[in-house]
Design an enzyme around this catalytic site. Structure first.
Site, PDB file in Angstrom:
ATOM      1  N   ASN A  96       0.810  -1.215   0.000  1.00 19.78           N
ATOM      2  CA  ASN A  96       0.000   0.000   0.000  1.00 19.78           C
ATOM      3  C   ASN A  96       0.847   1.270   0.000  1.00 19.78           C
ATOM      4  O   ASN A  96       0.403   2.307  -0.498  1.00 19.78           O
ATOM      5  CB  ASN A  96      -0.990  -0.021   1.171  1.00 19.78           C
ATOM      6  CG  ASN A  96      -2.174  -0.942   0.875  1.00 19.78           C
ATOM      7  OD1 ASN A  96      -2.300  -1.437  -0.241  1.00 19.78           O
ATOM      8  ND2 ASN A  96      -3.021  -1.170   1.852  1.00 19.78           N
ATOM      9  N   HIS A 176      -4.385   3.242  14.553  1.00 19.47           N
ATOM     10  CA  HIS A 176      -5.529   2.433  14.133  1.00 19.47           C
ATOM     11  C   HIS A 176      -5.093   0.974  14.065  1.00 19.47           C
ATOM     12  O   HIS A 176      -4.888   0.401  13.014  1.00 19.47           O
ATOM     13  CB  HIS A 176      -5.993   2.922  12.761  1.00 19.47           C
ATOM     14  CG  HIS A 176      -7.196   2.195  12.251  1.00 19.47           C
ATOM     15  ND1 HIS A 176      -8.340   2.022  12.965  1.00 19.47           N
ATOM     16  CD2 HIS A 176      -7.428   1.597  11.041  1.00 19.47           C
ATOM     17  CE1 HIS A 176      -9.231   1.356  12.246  1.00 19.47           C
ATOM     18  NE2 HIS A 176      -8.692   1.085  11.078  1.00 19.47           N
TER      19      HIS A 176
END
Ligand SMILES: NC(=O)c1ccc[n+]([C@@H]2O[C@H](COP(=O)([O-])OP(=O)(O)OC[C@H]3O[C@@H](n4cnc5c(N)ncnc54)[C@H](O)[C@@H]3O)[C@@H](O)[C@H]2O)c1
Length: 310
Positions: A96, A176
């Site tokens: 990513n 997160h």
């Protein structure tokens, strides 16, 4: 007055639902972009064709061409691999980072004055990537995680207490990941601290479920959540486009704040027209601070990996 322009990069699960909710809320004209030919075009046309039924006026176009995204007010980056069962968010980093490098670079080229909301995982590291690539002012780049994680916590609390979700407010800190830090002491039902209404054992159980909220869905679907992530993303976009000054947790740049030392991490902020307008610093107790520091250390490790890959 001309409508705002919202570009959503990635027309997969999160991107398409983000586009749809944004349309139903008439936040602006929408450009949905993907590298897969036909995907964004088809989903945007489908969203546009729902407008006479759902009664929203906005353009929704799909494209593979970045030129069509030019001069967007806000760019939401969802282009990235989602996780599968058995994977952590961190397992997505190497792939990513390359995708976000490309898409945030294009964002800076075509919409240099935009505010960017990154959604791809591992979230804090992808916001860091986009910030490094674009060089945007730090208030204009942020990540969506707290809106989702606090929504999960609020939902679990409402279910437990038998109250409306509307009445529940919750604050979270940190990265997160499984080490995110929900803050029961700052979470309430219409102003009543949840610590007055639930015993500690129950709160620990709900905090734990919140931390594992992402993987709970991945294990059910074999891919990751998208309705609640998209809803959280649109809430942030709406706060910015409408200059609402909403207070919510999001992944924002903190330097002296929370002693973070120049990293993007989840903290409560005020969101308005210029993006992150203020970081709200809470007076943490010792155990909250310890948990936050552990989570921040993890965020820093991921950022170091990004530095090696960029
Ligand atoms: N922050 C959060 O809370 C949160 C929640 C859910 C998902 N996510 C993350 O969001 C990302 C997207 O999830 P999803 O479920 O929508 O995945 P998805 O696979 O359904 O969609 C991703 C889309 O990005 C596109 N894409 C890939 N490379 C691209 C590029 N270079 N340019 C344009 N488009 C490109 C793909 O073709 C695909 O359509 C994942 O990284 C996922 O982990 C984050």
């Amino acid at each position: 007055m001309a409508r705002d322009k919202i570009t959503i990069v990635g027309a997969g699960n999160v991107g398409a639902i983000t586009a749809y909710i944004s349309a139903t809320k008439q936040l602006g004209d929408i450009v949905l972009l993907d590298i897969v030919k036909g995907l964004a075009e088809g989903k945007a046309l489908d969203i546009a064709e729902a407008s006479p039924v759902q009664l929203y006026d906005c353009d929704a176009v799909g494209t593979t061409d970045w030129e069509k995204t030019a001069d967007s007010n806000i760019v939401i980056i969802t282009s990235g691999l989602p996780r599968k069962p058995g994977m952590s968010r961190d397992d997505l980093l190497a792939k990513n980072v390359q995708i976000v490098k490309e898409t945030s670079g294009k964002t800076a080229k075509y919409s240099p004055d935009s505010v960017i909301i990154v959604v791809c995982n591992p979230l804090d590291a992808m916001v860091y990537t986009a910030a490094k690539v674009t060089g945007f002012a730090k208030n204009k780049i942020m990540g969506m995680a707290g809106a989702l994680d606090s929504a999960r916590f609020r939902y679990f609390l409402a279910q437990e207490l038998g109250t409306s979700v509307e009445d529940i407010k919750a604050v979270l800190l940190g990265g997160h990941g499984d080490d995110m830090v929900p803050l029961p002491r700052f979470s309430s039902v219409s102003g009543i601290p949840i610590t007055e209404l639930l015993d500690e054992e129950k709160i620990v159980e709900l905090v734990d479920r919140t931390r594992k909220g992402g993987i709970e869905i991945v294990n059910l679907l074999s891919y990751s959540a998208f309705y609640a992530p998209a809803a959280g993303t649109v809430k942030m976009a709406e706060a910015i486009l409408k200059d609402k000054k909403n207070v919510m947790s999001c992944c924002a740049y903190c330097d002296s704040e929370y002693n973070a030392g120049g990293y993007f991490v989840g903290v409560p902020v005020i969101l308005g027209k210029s993006g992150v307008e203020k970081i709200i610093e809470l007076d943490l107790n010792e155990s909250e601070r310890t948990l936050f520091e552990k989570s921040l250390a993890h965020v820093k490790q991921l950022a170091a990996q990004v530095d090696k890959l960029l």
